[in-house]
Design a protein around this motif. Structure first.
Motif, PDB file in Angstrom:
ATOM      1  N   GLN A   8     -26.386 -51.514  13.780  1.00 49.60           N
ATOM      2  CA  GLN A   8     -26.397 -50.787  15.303  1.00 49.60           C
ATOM      3  C   GLN A   8     -24.959 -50.179  15.241  1.00 49.60           C
ATOM      4  O   GLN A   8     -24.797 -49.174  15.735  1.00 49.60           O
ATOM      5  CB  GLN A   8     -26.831 -52.012  16.447  1.00 49.60           C
ATOM      6  CG  GLN A   8     -27.832 -52.226  16.321  1.00 49.60           C
ATOM      7  CD  GLN A   8     -28.133 -53.370  17.658  1.00 49.60           C
ATOM      8  OE1 GLN A   8     -27.220 -54.107  17.777  1.00 49.60           O
ATOM      9  NE2 GLN A   8     -29.441 -53.399  18.156  1.00 49.60           N
ATOM     10  N   ALA A   9     -23.889 -50.966  14.910  1.00 50.99           N
ATOM     11  CA  ALA A   9     -22.736 -50.371  14.866  1.00 50.99           C
ATOM     12  C   ALA A   9     -22.434 -49.270  13.983  1.00 50.99           C
ATOM     13  O   ALA A   9     -21.613 -48.307  14.632  1.00 50.99           O
ATOM     14  CB  ALA A   9     -21.702 -51.632  14.311  1.00 50.99           C
ATOM     15  N   ALA A  10     -23.034 -49.281  13.047  1.00 50.91           N
ATOM     16  CA  ALA A  10     -22.844 -48.037  11.940  1.00 50.91           C
ATOM     17  C   ALA A  10     -23.168 -46.581  12.619  1.00 50.91           C
ATOM     18  O   ALA A  10     -22.616 -45.418  12.439  1.00 50.91           O
ATOM     19  CB  ALA A  10     -23.820 -48.155  10.714  1.00 50.91           C
ATOM     20  N   ALA A  11     -24.252 -46.688  13.729  1.00 58.57           N
ATOM     21  CA  ALA A  11     -24.466 -45.409  14.535  1.00 58.57           C
ATOM     22  C   ALA A  11     -23.417 -44.872  15.329  1.00 58.57           C
ATOM     23  O   ALA A  11     -23.287 -43.813  15.820  1.00 58.57           O
ATOM     24  CB  ALA A  11     -25.722 -45.637  15.161  1.00 58.57           C
ATOM     25  N   HIS A  12     -22.436 -45.885  15.776  1.00 55.80           N
ATOM     26  CA  HIS A  12     -21.479 -45.551  16.588  1.00 55.80           C
ATOM     27  C   HIS A  12     -19.932 -45.068  16.050  1.00 55.80           C
ATOM     28  O   HIS A  12     -19.059 -44.756  16.459  1.00 55.80           O
ATOM     29  CB  HIS A  12     -21.164 -46.884  17.563  1.00 55.80           C
ATOM     30  CG  HIS A  12     -22.259 -47.121  18.398  1.00 55.80           C
ATOM     31  ND1 HIS A  12     -22.466 -46.586  19.580  1.00 55.80           N
ATOM     32  CD2 HIS A  12     -23.367 -48.089  18.313  1.00 55.80           C
ATOM     33  CE1 HIS A  12     -23.589 -46.936  20.281  1.00 55.80           C
ATOM     34  NE2 HIS A  12     -24.167 -47.994  19.328  1.00 55.80           N
ATOM     35  N   ILE A  13     -19.937 -45.027  14.543  1.00 53.53           N
ATOM     36  CA  ILE A  13     -18.948 -44.607  13.865  1.00 53.53           C
ATOM     37  C   ILE A  13     -19.166 -42.893  13.930  1.00 53.53           C
ATOM     38  O   ILE A  13     -19.789 -42.358  13.301  1.00 53.53           O
ATOM     39  CB  ILE A  13     -19.082 -45.007  12.437  1.00 53.53           C
ATOM     40  CG1 ILE A  13     -18.729 -46.491  12.581  1.00 53.53           C
ATOM     41  CG2 ILE A  13     -17.805 -44.403  11.544  1.00 53.53           C
ATOM     42  CD1 ILE A  13     -18.884 -46.944  11.062  1.00 53.53           C
ATOM     43  N   GLN A  14     -18.334 -42.263  14.632  1.00 57.88           N
ATOM     44  CA  GLN A  14     -18.260 -40.797  14.741  1.00 57.88           C
ATOM     45  C   GLN A  14     -17.333 -40.112  14.104  1.00 57.88           C
ATOM     46  O   GLN A  14     -17.460 -39.004  13.706  1.00 57.88           O
ATOM     47  CB  GLN A  14     -18.237 -40.784  16.139  1.00 57.88           C
ATOM     48  CG  GLN A  14     -19.111 -41.297  17.217  1.00 57.88           C
ATOM     49  CD  GLN A  14     -20.724 -40.897  16.741  1.00 57.88           C
ATOM     50  OE1 GLN A  14     -20.804 -40.148  15.956  1.00 57.88           O
ATOM     51  NE2 GLN A  14     -21.609 -41.609  17.246  1.00 57.88           N
ATOM     52  N   LEU A  15     -16.244 -40.473  13.760  1.00 58.52           N
ATOM     53  CA  LEU A  15     -15.053 -39.919  13.198  1.00 58.52           C
ATOM     54  C   LEU A  15     -14.331 -40.965  12.114  1.00 58.52           C
ATOM     55  O   LEU A  15     -14.252 -42.024  12.207  1.00 58.52           O
ATOM     56  CB  LEU A  15     -13.976 -39.391  14.246  1.00 58.52           C
ATOM     57  CG  LEU A  15     -14.573 -38.223  14.964  1.00 58.52           C
ATOM     58  CD1 LEU A  15     -13.378 -38.045  16.141  1.00 58.52           C
ATOM     59  CD2 LEU A  15     -14.816 -37.074  14.373  1.00 58.52           C
ATOM     60  N   VAL A  16     -13.700 -40.194  10.940  1.00 62.95           N
ATOM     61  CA  VAL A  16     -12.889 -40.996  10.107  1.00 62.95           C
ATOM     62  C   VAL A  16     -11.317 -40.199   9.894  1.00 62.95           C
ATOM     63  O   VAL A  16     -11.543 -39.156   9.900  1.00 62.95           O
ATOM     64  CB  VAL A  16     -13.728 -41.119   8.723  1.00 62.95           C
ATOM     65  CG1 VAL A  16     -12.970 -41.992   7.681  1.00 62.95           C
ATOM     66  CG2 VAL A  16     -15.101 -41.499   8.831  1.00 62.95           C
ATOM     67  N   GLY A  17     -10.618 -41.226   9.850  1.00 60.85           N
ATOM     68  CA  GLY A  17      -9.128 -40.594   9.447  1.00 60.85           C
ATOM     69  C   GLY A  17      -8.329 -41.407   8.612  1.00 60.85           C
ATOM     70  O   GLY A  17      -8.730 -42.610   8.150  1.00 60.85           O
ATOM     71  N   LEU A  18      -6.861 -41.205   8.616  1.00 57.56           N
ATOM     72  CA  LEU A  18      -5.966 -42.024   8.008  1.00 57.56           C
ATOM     73  C   LEU A  18      -5.152 -42.447   9.006  1.00 57.56           C
ATOM     74  O   LEU A  18      -4.786 -41.848  10.103  1.00 57.56           O
ATOM     75  CB  LEU A  18      -5.641 -41.381   6.875  1.00 57.56           C
ATOM     76  CG  LEU A  18      -6.370 -40.585   5.772  1.00 57.56           C
ATOM     77  CD1 LEU A  18      -5.391 -39.737   4.751  1.00 57.56           C
ATOM     78  CD2 LEU A  18      -7.152 -41.502   5.268  1.00 57.56           C
ATOM     79  N   VAL A  19      -4.221 -43.433   8.554  1.00 60.96           N
ATOM     80  CA  VAL A  19      -3.036 -44.146   9.612  1.00 60.96           C
ATOM     81  C   VAL A  19      -2.310 -44.692   8.768  1.00 60.96           C
ATOM     82  O   VAL A  19      -2.419 -45.404   7.620  1.00 60.96           O
ATOM     83  CB  VAL A  19      -3.694 -45.224  10.597  1.00 60.96           C
ATOM     84  CG1 VAL A  19      -4.332 -46.381  10.020  1.00 60.96           C
ATOM     85  CG2 VAL A  19      -2.798 -45.531  11.704  1.00 60.96           C
ATOM     86  N   ASN A  20      -0.998 -44.427   9.221  1.00 60.16           N
ATOM     87  CA  ASN A  20       0.268 -45.121   8.611  1.00 60.16           C
ATOM     88  C   ASN A  20       0.675 -46.011   9.478  1.00 60.16           C
ATOM     89  O   ASN A  20       0.832 -45.923  10.442  1.00 60.16           O
ATOM     90  CB  ASN A  20       1.477 -44.336   8.335  1.00 60.16           C
ATOM     91  CG  ASN A  20       2.639 -45.157   7.657  1.00 60.16           C
ATOM     92  OD1 ASN A  20       2.576 -46.324   7.425  1.00 60.16           O
ATOM     93  ND2 ASN A  20       3.710 -44.406   7.836  1.00 60.16           N
TER      94      ASN A  20
END
Length: 329
Positions: free
Chosen positions: A158-170
């Motif tokens: 269920q959680a997978a459907a709530h991943i809307q964006l991906v990015g990077l972080v330092n």
């Protein structure tokens, strides 16, 4: 689509849509003033943002301007929540082995995670400000995902459907402050200053087949002072995928739209791929030669963190920032 925020319009910036090649952008204020606003009504606003992205990439959008990353804030200049995991167990295992400890069996079934600093994120060209070099300044190159509203007690599926964006972080760490804090048994505080986000966040579909099994299967490239530091494979040796990390965070509480979940420092069993933080590099040195020889970072050092697609194109733009002294108030 690729989304970013300009340093205008207040603390939460102004939402823009950025072209696939990161060269052009258009303000999205006719749809949502900020990225946070968009995430809070994602199911309704994401299709409109996607249509604007398509027009931008096809050359038919109005109000297009050239990208100047120096004018970018973090895509989410502040977030309601930032929880950071430690999903790459080779890093955890090496650190513990260097001090003569084993990895507890529970680490393989129950993710490590802590509540990180979310009240403000630095922009991709903003300096890392630290009062004292003796704090042990370290970078941590990681991947993050951003959610819409997540119900309490979701399963990983269920959680997978709530991943809307991906990015990077330092995810900056002050290593010499960590031991005293952990010894208190109450987690990080002073040792974890503000982190820095990549110029853009992207929807998972922008990643093509590199996004599968809720992991990002590409190397994460780090340079320090222009020299190669590491490029470990982000899709390899990740014990817990992002859906599992997200479900872990939501076990006993709902998560607000705009929650950021970090992967932890990218690390592989294969140490020839380099490191994503100085603590990892120093641990490998200790295991190989009995002592760490690489110092932590100094004022003036320049960090660059970036991920390239299979054709060599930058996906999220580069985090590029210098370590600077923070004057006392």
């Amino acid at each position: 689509m690729k989304l970013a925020s300009l340093k205008e319009g207040g603390r939460d910036g102004t939402l823009i849509v950025v072209s696939r090649d990161l060269s052009r952008a258009v303000r999205a204020t006719g749809i949502a003033a900020t990225l946070q606003q968009a995430l809070e009504d994602w199911s309704n606003l994401a299709p409109r943002l996607a249509a604007l992205s398509q027009a931008l990439n096809e050359g038919s959008a109005d109000g297009v301007f050239d990208v100047d990353v120096a004018q970018f804030a973090a895509p989410l200049p502040r977030a309601y929540e930032f929880v950071d995991g430690s999903a790459y167990l080779p890093h955890v295992a090496r650190v513990r082995r260097a001090r003569g400890a084993e990895v507890p069996e529970s680490f393989y079934t129950d993710p490590l995670m802590y509540q990180a600093t979310s009240a403000g994120f630095s922009g991709p060209r903003d300096p890392v400000k630290v009062v004292d070099e003796s704090y042990g300044i370290d970078l941590e190159a990681e991947i993050v995902i951003v959610t819409d509203d997540v119900p309490m007690a979701v399963t990983p599926a269920q959680a997978a459907a709530h991943i809307q964006l991906v990015g990077l972080v330092n995810d900056v760490s002050l290593r010499n402050l960590i031991p005293q804090e952990l010894a208190k048994g109450f987690g990080f505080l002073q040792s974890k200053p503000r982190s820095t986000l990549s110029p853009v966040f992207v929807t998972p579909d922008e990643l093509g087949d590199a996004w599968r099994d809720n992991k990002l299967h590409l190397p994460l490239l780090t340079h320090v002072n222009g020299a190669w530091f590491g490029a470990p494979e982000a899709g390899v040796d990740m014990q817990f995928d992002f859906a599992q990390l997200l479900a872990h965070a939501a076990k006993t509480r709902p998560l607000s739209a705009g929650t950021i979940v970090g992967s932890g420092t990218i690390a592989n069993e294969d140490t020839s791929k380099g490191a994503s933080c100085f603590a990892e590099k120093r641990t490998v040195e200790t295991l190989e030669s009995g002592a760490a020889t690489t110092p932590f970072m100094s004022f003036g050092d320049l960090v660059r963190i970036e991920m390239l697609d299979r054709d060599g194109n930058s996906i999220f733009g580069a985090i590029e920032q210098r370590i600077e002294r923070q004057p006392l108030p």
